[in-house]
Design a protein around this motif. Structure first.
Motif, mmCIF file in Angstrom:
data_model
loop_
_atom_site.group_PDB
_atom_site.id
_atom_site.type_symbol
_atom_site.label_atom_id
_atom_site.label_comp_id
_atom_site.label_asym_id
_atom_site.label_seq_id
_atom_site.Cartn_x
_atom_site.Cartn_y
_atom_site.Cartn_z
ATOM 1 N N LEU A 1 0.832 -1.209 0.000
ATOM 2 C CA LEU A 1 0.000 0.000 0.000
ATOM 3 C C LEU A 1 0.863 1.254 0.000
ATOM 4 C CD1 LEU A 1 -3.170 0.467 2.048
ATOM 5 C CD2 LEU A 1 -1.379 2.164 2.305
ATOM 6 N N SER A 17 1.337 4.101 -3.121
ATOM 7 C CA SER A 17 0.999 5.518 -2.973
ATOM 8 C C SER A 17 1.993 6.400 -3.735
ATOM 9 C CB SER A 17 0.961 5.907 -1.498
ATOM 10 O OG SER A 17 2.271 5.998 -0.966
ATOM 11 N N ASN A 31 -4.596 5.277 -1.095
ATOM 12 C CA ASN A 31 -3.288 4.750 -0.702
ATOM 13 C C ASN A 31 -2.454 5.808 0.010
ATOM 14 O OD1 ASN A 31 -3.789 2.242 -1.754
ATOM 15 N ND2 ASN A 31 -2.949 2.757 -3.780
ATOM 16 N N THR A 75 -1.252 5.759 3.865
ATOM 17 C CA THR A 75 0.167 5.878 4.209
ATOM 18 C C THR A 75 0.383 6.945 5.271
ATOM 19 O OG1 THR A 75 0.718 5.241 1.948
ATOM 20 C CG2 THR A 75 2.471 6.247 3.254
#
Lengths: 263, 351
Positions: A28, A32, A235, A239
């Motif tokens: 993930l 991003s 994403n 993050t």
């Protein structure tokens, strides 16, 4: 040193467990920064989705709402939870019924608590909004703060309270200069825990926020977006939330060294 | 000597339990006073009442003639040194000691000066910035003492102050406490269950049993002339011999005559009592005599304790033989031994 091979095997298992835990998260985080934005192919490093996220008014408003809910509910529940913990500890001889009542919100399923709070608010004819989310979050955060502070109180030496009185301090001075400083690490840790719990809480917020867009929190916003597929912005958002949570967690652990049971 | 503290029929009831039952005492200025009793005797409750942590169920406490029975602890010119020391864990040694002075709102310079002074007295100046957890048990004990002393209370209460120290350190601190008490000229009331500690340190000892005052007297008198059988057996070791009375004549169970002064007005079953160190090996020269077989001997370094089984007593007769005497002859288990003691060393109590 019975067996080098056994030891290596154990290391391998450990590695697999950590991989299982952290590979999805690192995927993930990696995605991003994916320029193309599709989860299927890596097309180069880019920060453009970070830019897109900060241009999205809905997400920014939801993040702001979450921050407000988290800070206010953490503040209220820290004050009340600490007082509750001290009060219960002083009168602990009264039995465990009170204790069960305090910790109930921790074990009652969120969905039940959410429905109960919604029914309660509509019964009292309270208009739903950010304030009802805050109140609802205080309900379960209170239990967590109380639990953390009580853990510290178990090893609290009450004779220092008498010593303070004996040396001429009033009750308020004793609270300010002796009780609170000794409990401070647990109180701060409880507050941070309440904040993080509140930030990623979805079900209760979903039920008690009402229908207007103005009171949507971040988890609700993400849920709304994800129904149309995982966008690169999500994403990025995830993050950032992970980074934020790690910092808070590290802070809380640092402050509460020796405060929580088993630490 | 002027009276500092007066207890008048002080009572404390917890439900149906009378923890303190009608205790009246006068404690003098500059006195080192010990409250001595077994656990459950009410000595700690009494001390906590003096500090203000327990409300009185009856009676009065007067300090310098003023009734302080209902004055809260933070307004009494009395300080308590806690058994657990109760040092503030988040404050340094110096901050702990300064706390009580800050409560009096004294100027900063005076606080610092008095803290420095007392740190020098207890020889902890070098550790002023340490936290309590970085101190040894003996150092903590001295900080707790300094924290209470620095306020210059009229009365300092000490709850088992030496209880947490090892035996050797305890001996040193007994003398140290006496020296400090003398230097500061403050009245000390100490609670202890250790009778030896009370004998060594106190000017006067009050013995408590079941919340009642049994005897209040200087150590020598408490030891040599106990008020009753309980006090006699509680302090030190006492040989108790059941006796039958016929007028002024007392006989032990196996028939030997016990010569003693019977206090006036004493009736009912009686016992004769004598301390182990008063028993002598030259029995033929003594007014009172008992003989029996040696049951066991216990070597204590500076003396030898000999336990003798005699038909005159249900428990063994205990005799302390000094080191030289123990070397001069042998004490083998099973040997027959005759012991004697004088009439003046014999005490008579109600059984």
């Amino acid at each position: 040193m019975a067996d080098r091979r056994t030891f290596r095997l154990m290391l391998l298992i450990l590695g697999l467990v950590f991989a299982f835990l952290y590979i999805p998260i690192s995927v993930l985080v990696g995605l991003s920064f994916n320029a193309g934005g599709m989860p299927t192919a890596w097309t180069g490093f880019s920060l453009k989705w970070y830019g897109a996220l900060f241009a999205n008014q809905d997400i920014l408003r939801a993040a702001g709402n979450t921050l407000i809910v988290g800070l206010v509910s953490a503040a209220i529940s820290t004050v009340l939870g600490t007082l509750l913990a001290i009060g219960v500890e002083i009168r602990r001889r009264k039995g465990s019924v009170l204790e069960t009542l305090i910790f109930a919100p921790m074990v009652i399923p969120d969905i039940v608590l959410a429905i109960a709070l919604l029914s309660f608010f509509s019964l009292l004819d309270v208009r739903l909004g950010l304030h009802t989310v805050i109140m609802a979050h205080v309900v379960f955060n209170l239990a967590y703060v109380c639990a953390v502070v009580r853990a510290r109180l178990k090893s609290f030496d009450w004779s220092i309270v008498e010593a303070s009185t004996d040396l001429g301090a009033s009750t308020l001075t004793t609270l300010r200069r002796v009780v609170l400083p000794v409990l401070a690490p647990a109180i701060i840790a409880g507050g941070l825990l309440a904040f993080t719990l509140s930030v990623d809480e979805f079900i209760i917020a979903f039920f008690t926020a009402g229908a207007q867009r103005a009171s949507i929190t971040l988890p609700m916003q993400i849920y709304g977006m994800i129904r149309f597929g995982v966008t690169p912005e999500i994403n990025v958002l995830a993050t950032l939330v992970i980074g934020f949570s790690l910092v808070t967690l590290a802070l809380s652990q640092r402050l509460n060294r020796g405060g929580l049971p088993g630490q | 000597m002027t009276t500092l503290l007066s207890l008048r029929h002080v009572e404390k009831h917890f439900g149906h339990v009378r923890a303190v039952n009608g205790v009246s005492l006068d404690i003098r200025q500059n006195e080192f006073f010990a409250l001595l009793g077994a656990s459950g005797s009410g000595k700690t409750t009494l001390l906590r009442m003096l500090a203000g942590f327990e409300a009185l169920s009856g009676g009065q406490i007067l300090l310098n003639g003023k009734d302080i029975s209902h004055v809260p602890p933070n307004h009494r010119p009395v300080n308590l040194m806690f058994q657990s020391y109760a040092l503030f864990p988040h404050m340094s040694v110096a901050q702990n000691i300064a706390y009580g002075l800050e409560m009096e709102k004294l100027p900063r310079t005076e606080i610092r000066q008095r803290v420095d002074e007392i740190l020098a007295t207890i020889q902890l100046s070098a550790l002023a910035s340490r936290k309590p957890e970085q101190l040894s048990g003996g150092q903590r004990q001295r900080v707790a003492l300094a924290r209470a002393l620095v306020k210059r209370p009229q009365l300092l209460l000490l709850d088992e102050p030496l209880g947490a120290l090892d035996k050797k350190l305890r001996g040193e601190m007994q003398l140290e406490l006496k020296r400090i008490q003398h230097q500061f000229g403050i009245t000390f009331i100490i609670v202890t269950h250790d009778q030896e500690e009370a004998l060594v340190m106190a000017d006067r000892i009050a013995i408590l049993q079941h919340g009642e005052l049994l005897q209040c007297a200087p150590p020598r008198e408490v030891y040599e002339h106990p008020a009753n059988r309980f006090a006699a057996e509680f302090i030190g070791v006492m040989n108790v011999i059941p006796v039958a009375r016929d007028g002024a004549k007392l006989t032990a169970a196996e028939g030997s005559l016990i010569r003693a002064d019977i206090p006036d007005g004493m009736g009912g079953d009686l016992v004769a009592a004598v301390r182990p160190e008063r028993l002598r090996l030259d029995a033929h020269a003594c007014e009172n005599r008992l003989s029996g077989r040696i049951l066991a001997t216990a070597y204590h370094g500076l003396d030898l304790q000999v336990h003798i089984e005699t038909p005159a007593m249900p428990k063994p007769l205990i005799c302390r033989v000094t080191a030289d005497a123990a070397e001069a002859r042998s004490f083998r288990t099973g040997d027959v031994l005759s012991l004697g003691w004088s009439r003046a060393d014999t005490r008579i109590f109600a059984a």
